[in-house]
Design a protein around this motif. Structure first.
Motif, PDB file in Angstrom:
ATOM      1  N   ASP A  13       0.872  -1.185   0.000  1.00 19.75           N
ATOM      2  CA  ASP A  13       0.000   0.000   0.000  1.00 19.75           C
ATOM      3  C   ASP A  13       0.905   1.230   0.000  1.00 19.75           C
ATOM      4  O   ASP A  13       1.486   1.589   1.029  1.00 19.75           O
ATOM      5  N   ILE A  14       1.026   1.852  -1.153  1.00 19.55           N
ATOM      6  CA  ILE A  14       1.885   3.017  -1.303  1.00 19.55           C
ATOM      7  C   ILE A  14       1.061   4.150  -1.897  1.00 19.55           C
ATOM      8  O   ILE A  14       0.436   3.983  -2.946  1.00 19.55           O
ATOM      9  N   GLY A  15       1.047   5.297  -1.223  1.00 20.61           N
ATOM     10  CA  GLY A  15       0.303   6.428  -1.751  1.00 20.61           C
ATOM     11  C   GLY A  15       0.005   7.454  -0.686  1.00 20.61           C
ATOM     12  O   GLY A  15       0.338   7.286   0.503  1.00 20.61           O
ATOM     13  N   PRO A  16      -0.640   8.574  -1.079  1.00 27.18           N
ATOM     14  CA  PRO A  16      -0.972   9.628  -0.119  1.00 27.18           C
ATOM     15  C   PRO A  16      -1.987   9.144   0.908  1.00 27.18           C
ATOM     16  O   PRO A  16      -2.850   8.316   0.618  1.00 27.18           O
ATOM     17  N   ARG A  17      -1.892   9.664   2.084  1.00 28.88           N
ATOM     18  CA  ARG A  17      -2.858   9.350   3.142  1.00 28.88           C
ATOM     19  C   ARG A  17      -4.100  10.217   2.974  1.00 28.88           C
ATOM     20  O   ARG A  17      -4.069  11.279   2.326  1.00 28.88           O
ATOM     21  N   ALA A  18      -5.203   9.772   3.582  1.00 33.48           N
ATOM     22  CA  ALA A  18      -6.468  10.502   3.445  1.00 33.48           C
ATOM     23  C   ALA A  18      -6.404  11.857   4.141  1.00 33.48           C
ATOM     24  O   ALA A  18      -6.997  12.844   3.691  1.00 33.48           O
ATOM     25  N   VAL A  19      -5.674  11.940   5.242  1.00 31.61           N
ATOM     26  CA  VAL A  19      -5.614  13.192   6.005  1.00 31.61           C
ATOM     27  C   VAL A  19      -4.433  14.053   5.565  1.00 31.61           C
ATOM     28  O   VAL A  19      -4.587  15.149   5.014  1.00 31.61           O
ATOM     29  N   GLN A  20      -3.252  13.572   5.747  1.00 27.93           N
ATOM     30  CA  GLN A  20      -2.055  14.321   5.410  1.00 27.93           C
ATOM     31  C   GLN A  20      -0.872  13.374   5.348  1.00 27.93           C
ATOM     32  O   GLN A  20      -0.786  12.405   6.093  1.00 27.93           O
ATOM     33  N   GLY A  21       0.038  13.676   4.451  1.00 26.33           N
ATOM     34  CA  GLY A  21       1.252  12.894   4.391  1.00 26.33           C
ATOM     35  C   GLY A  21       1.178  11.744   3.393  1.00 26.33           C
ATOM     36  O   GLY A  21       0.265  11.645   2.567  1.00 26.33           O
ATOM     37  N   PHE A  22       2.160  10.864   3.511  1.00 24.81           N
ATOM     38  CA  PHE A  22       2.347   9.754   2.572  1.00 24.81           C
ATOM     39  C   PHE A  22       2.557   8.472   3.369  1.00 24.81           C
ATOM     40  O   PHE A  22       3.087   8.494   4.479  1.00 24.81           O
ATOM     41  N   ARG A  23       2.118   7.351   2.801  1.00 16.31           N
ATOM     42  CA  ARG A  23       2.243   6.061   3.497  1.00 16.31           C
ATOM     43  C   ARG A  23       2.934   5.047   2.593  1.00 16.31           C
ATOM     44  O   ARG A  23       2.605   4.936   1.405  1.00 16.31           O
ATOM     45  N   VAL A  24       3.839   4.307   3.178  1.00 20.99           N
ATOM     46  CA  VAL A  24       4.430   3.122   2.553  1.00 20.99           C
ATOM     47  C   VAL A  24       4.209   1.968   3.519  1.00 20.99           C
ATOM     48  O   VAL A  24       4.790   1.936   4.607  1.00 20.99           O
ATOM     49  N   ARG A  25       3.360   1.038   3.131  1.00 18.60           N
ATOM     50  CA  ARG A  25       3.027  -0.097   4.001  1.00 18.60           C
ATOM     51  C   ARG A  25       3.182  -1.393   3.219  1.00 18.60           C
ATOM     52  O   ARG A  25       2.644  -1.526   2.109  1.00 18.60           O
ATOM     53  N   VAL A  26       3.903  -2.335   3.797  1.00 14.56           N
ATOM     54  CA  VAL A  26       4.130  -3.645   3.178  1.00 14.56           C
ATOM     55  C   VAL A  26       3.882  -4.707   4.228  1.00 14.56           C
ATOM     56  O   VAL A  26       4.469  -4.659   5.313  1.00 14.56           O
ATOM     57  N   ARG A  27       3.021  -5.670   3.883  1.00 15.03           N
ATOM     58  CA  ARG A  27       2.709  -6.774   4.807  1.00 15.03           C
ATOM     59  C   ARG A  27       3.233  -8.075   4.197  1.00 15.03           C
ATOM     60  O   ARG A  27       2.759  -8.511   3.141  1.00 15.03           O
ATOM     61  N   PHE A  28       4.185  -8.680   4.881  1.00 14.82           N
ATOM     62  CA  PHE A  28       4.798  -9.933   4.417  1.00 14.82           C
ATOM     63  C   PHE A  28       4.151 -11.128   5.104  1.00 14.82           C
ATOM     64  O   PHE A  28       4.036 -11.130   6.333  1.00 14.82           O
ATOM     65  N   PRO A  29       3.730 -12.143   4.356  1.00 12.62           N
ATOM     66  CA  PRO A  29       3.344 -13.405   5.012  1.00 12.62           C
ATOM     67  C   PRO A  29       4.594 -14.125   5.501  1.00 12.62           C
ATOM     68  O   PRO A  29       5.519 -14.371   4.737  1.00 12.62           O
ATOM     69  N   ILE A  30       4.616 -14.457   6.756  1.00 13.99           N
ATOM     70  CA  ILE A  30       5.844 -14.985   7.350  1.00 13.99           C
ATOM     71  C   ILE A  30       6.161 -16.386   6.825  1.00 13.99           C
ATOM     72  O   ILE A  30       7.325 -16.710   6.577  1.00 13.99           O
ATOM     73  N   GLU A  31       5.156 -17.211   6.603  1.00 12.31           N
ATOM     74  CA  GLU A  31       5.398 -18.595   6.248  1.00 12.31           C
ATOM     75  C   GLU A  31       5.558 -18.800   4.750  1.00 12.31           C
ATOM     76  O   GLU A  31       5.741 -19.917   4.300  1.00 12.31           O
ATOM     77  N   THR A  32       5.462 -17.768   3.943  1.00 11.03           N
ATOM     78  CA  THR A  32       5.600 -17.922   2.499  1.00 11.03           C
ATOM     79  C   THR A  32       7.044 -18.171   2.143  1.00 11.03           C
ATOM     80  O   THR A  32       7.934 -17.438   2.569  1.00 11.03           O
TER      81      THR A  32
END
Length: 451
Positions: free
Chosen positions: A428-447
Motif C-alpha cells: 500500500d503506497i500512496g498519499p494518506r487521506a488526512v495528510q502525508g504519505f504512506r508506505v506499508r508492506v505486509r509480508f506473510p511470514i510462512e511464504t
C-alpha cells in the motif's frame, strides 16, 4: 477426453498395440540397411548353393537363375523395411506364398525364414500408424494360416506327412499325422506372433525413448529459461541494493551540504561550527556509503562468504533489524523527527525478511527527505504470529506534502514493490487521506522465498 474401456481382451490388445497413439516413428534408408541386405543376400546364396551341393535341390525343376532371383528379391526387401514397413511386410508375405508354392525348398531355407521374420518384425516395429499395422499384420497372419490349413485339408500336405511318418509308431494318445499338424501349427503361430509382438515391443521402446528425449529437451529449455530468469532476478536485486545504498547516502549528503551552505551564507557567529558539523556529517555519510558499496561488491564477488574476514575490513553486506536504530539516528541528524515502534516478536524475523524491512524503511525515509515537506515521520513494525495468516508488517508515514520540483525516477518505490512481490506481500503506497504519505508492506511470514 475420451475414456477407453480396457477391461476386456480387445481393450487390452488395443492398449498394447497403441491403436490410438498418433506418434509416428520416422524411418529412412541408411547405409546400415544396405549392409544388412548385402550380408543377408550373400549368406542366403551361399546356403542355397551348399544345399544344392548336398543334393537337396535335385527334385526341383526350377532353373538356377529363378532360385537366385527369389533369394535376391527377398534380401532386397530388407533394405526398405524401415522406410516402407507395411509395404515390405505385404511383399514379404506375397514372396513367402509364391516361393512356397513353386520353390518350397528355397522358401524353407534358414536365411529366407530369417528374411521373412525380419520383414514382419519391421512391419510391426516401424509402421507409422498403429491401426494400419494391426490390420495389415492381422491380414498377413490370417492369410498364412489359411494357406497352411488349405495345404492340410485340400493340398498334398497330409499325404506327404503320411509318407514321411509311415514307419513311425507315434504316441498312444496322438498319432504321427496329428502330432505333425499340431507341431507345424504351433511353430507357425510362434513364428508370426513372435515377429508381431516383438516388433510392437520394439516400437514401444522407441516410443518411450522419444518421450524421454522430448522431456529432456523440455527440461533443457526450461532450465535455460530458469537460468535466464535467475540472471534477471539477480540483476534486479543488485539494482535494488545499489539504489538503496546510493540513494540513501546521497540524500543525506545533499541535506547536510545544503544546511552547511546556508550557514556559511548567513555568516553569523557560531555558524562556522554548524557548517563544520554539517560537513562532518557529509564526510561520514559519504564514507559509510562507500563502505556499504564495497561490502555489496565483496558479496557479489564472493557470494559464499568464504573469503570474508574481519582483518580485511569487509562488513556484513546485508543490514539487519539491529541496524535499524542506527539508520533512524542518522535520519534524525538530518533534521527529520522519526518515531519508531515495534509490536510483537520482531527479533524472530528471518535474516532475508529483516533485510527487506530495513531496505523498505531506508527507501521510504529517503523519499521523505527528498520529496516531502514533512518534519516528522513514524516507523511501525508489527509481527503477528498468532493470527490465522501470520504476517510481518512495516509501515512508514509522514506529515508532509509533496515538494515541488523534486520528482524522482520512481526506481525506489519500484524496488519496494519488487521486494514485496518476491515474498508475495501486500503493498500500500500512496498519499494518506488526512495528510502525508504512506508506505506499508505486509509480508506473510510462512511464504517460501524462491532461491
Amino acid at each position: 477426453m475420451t475414456v477407453h474401456d480396457t477391461s476386456g481382451s480387445p481393450g487390452r490388445l488395443a492398449t498394447f498395440f497403441a491403436t490410438d497413439d498418433d506418434w509416428e516413428r520416422e524411418g529412412s534408408i541408411t547405409l546400415g540397411d544396405w549392409l544388412v541386405g548385402a550380408i543377408v543376400l550373400v549368406s542366403s546364396l551361399a546356403t542355397l548353393e551348399l544345399i544344392r551341393g548336398v543334393g537337396t535341390l535335385d527334385s526341383s525343376d526350377a532353373p538356377t537363375w529363378v532360385e537366385w532371383t527369389a533369394v535376391v528379391v527377398g534380401a532386397a526387401l530388407l533394405v526398405f523395411r524401415r522406410r516402407f514397413p507395411l509395404t515390405v511386410a505385404l511383399l514379404a508375405g506375397l514372396h513367402m506364398f509364391v516361393t512356397g508354392v513353386w520353390l518350397p525348398t528355397v522358401m524353407g531355407l534358414l536365411p529366407m525364414q530369417i528374411i521373412y521374420f525380419v520383414a514382419f518384425f519391421a512391419g510391426a516395429a516401424w509402421a507409422r500408424r498403429r491401426r494400419d499395422m494391426v490390420v495389415v499384420m492381422g491380414l498377413i497372419t490370417l492369410f498364412m494360416f489359411a494357406w497352411l490349413s488349405w495345404q492340410f485339408a485340400v493340398g498334398s500336405g497330409i499325404d506327404e506327412i503320411r509318407e514321411a511318418t509311415a514307419d513311425a509308431e507315434g504316441s498312444t494318445l496322438i498319432g504321427p499325422v496329428t502330432a505333425y499338424v499340431l507341431l507345424t501349427t504351433m511353430m507357425n503361430l510362434l513364428y508370426f506372433a513372435g515377429a508381431i509382438v516383438g516388433g510392437q515391443v520394439a516400437w514401444r521402446g522407441a516410443r518411450q525413448k522419444a518421450e524421454l528425449a522430448e522431456q529432456a529437451a523440455t527440461i533443457a529449455a526450461q532450465s535455460g529459461q530458469l537460468q535466464r530468469r535467475a540472471v534477471i532476478d539477480e540483476r534486479l536485486r543488485i539494482a535494488r541494493e545499489l539504489h538503496d545504498v546510493v540513494a540513501h547516502h546521497v540524500a543525506v549528503v545533499g541535506v547536510q551540504a545544503a544546511a552547511g551552505r546556508k550557514l556559511l551564507e548567513r555568516g553569523r557567529p557560531g555558524d562556522i561550527e554548524g557548517a563544520a558539523e554539517a560537513l562532518g556529517n557529509v564526510e561520514t555519510s559519504a564514507r559509510e556509503g562507500v563502505t556499504q558499496m564495497r561490502s555489496l561488491l565483496g558479496t557479489l564477488r564472493d557470494p559464499a562468504g568464504e573469503t570474508e574476514t574481519e582483518a580485511e575490513g569487509v562488513r556484513r553486506p546485508e543490514p539487519r533489524l539491529e541496524d535499524l536504530p542506527a539508520l533512524l539516528d542518522e535520519v534524525r541528524e538530518s533534521g527529520l523527527r522519526v518515531d519508531y515502534q515495534a509490536v510483537g516478536p520482531v527479533e524472530d524475523l528471518s535474516l532475508p525478511l529483516a533485510h527487506s524491512v530495513y531496505r523498505i524503511v531506508q527507501e521510504a525515509l529517503a523519499n521523505v527527505r527528498r520529496h516531502s515537506t514533512a518534519d516528522r515521520a513514524q516507523v511501525v513494525l508489527r509481527v503477528d504470529r498468532a493470527s490465522a495468516a501470520p504476517y510481518a508488517e512495516v509501515e512508514v508515514t509522514d506529515n508532509g506534502r509533496p515538494r515541488h520540483g523534486t520528482s524522482g525516477s520512481g526506481l525506489g518505490l519500484l524496488g519496494v514493490r519488487e521486494r514485496a512481490a518476491i515474498r508475495k506481500a501486500e503493498v500500500d503506497i500512496g498519499p494518506r487521506a488526512v495528510q502525508g504519505f504512506r508506505v506499508r508492506v505486509r509480508f506473510p511470514i510462512e511464504t517460501g522465498v524462491p532461491a
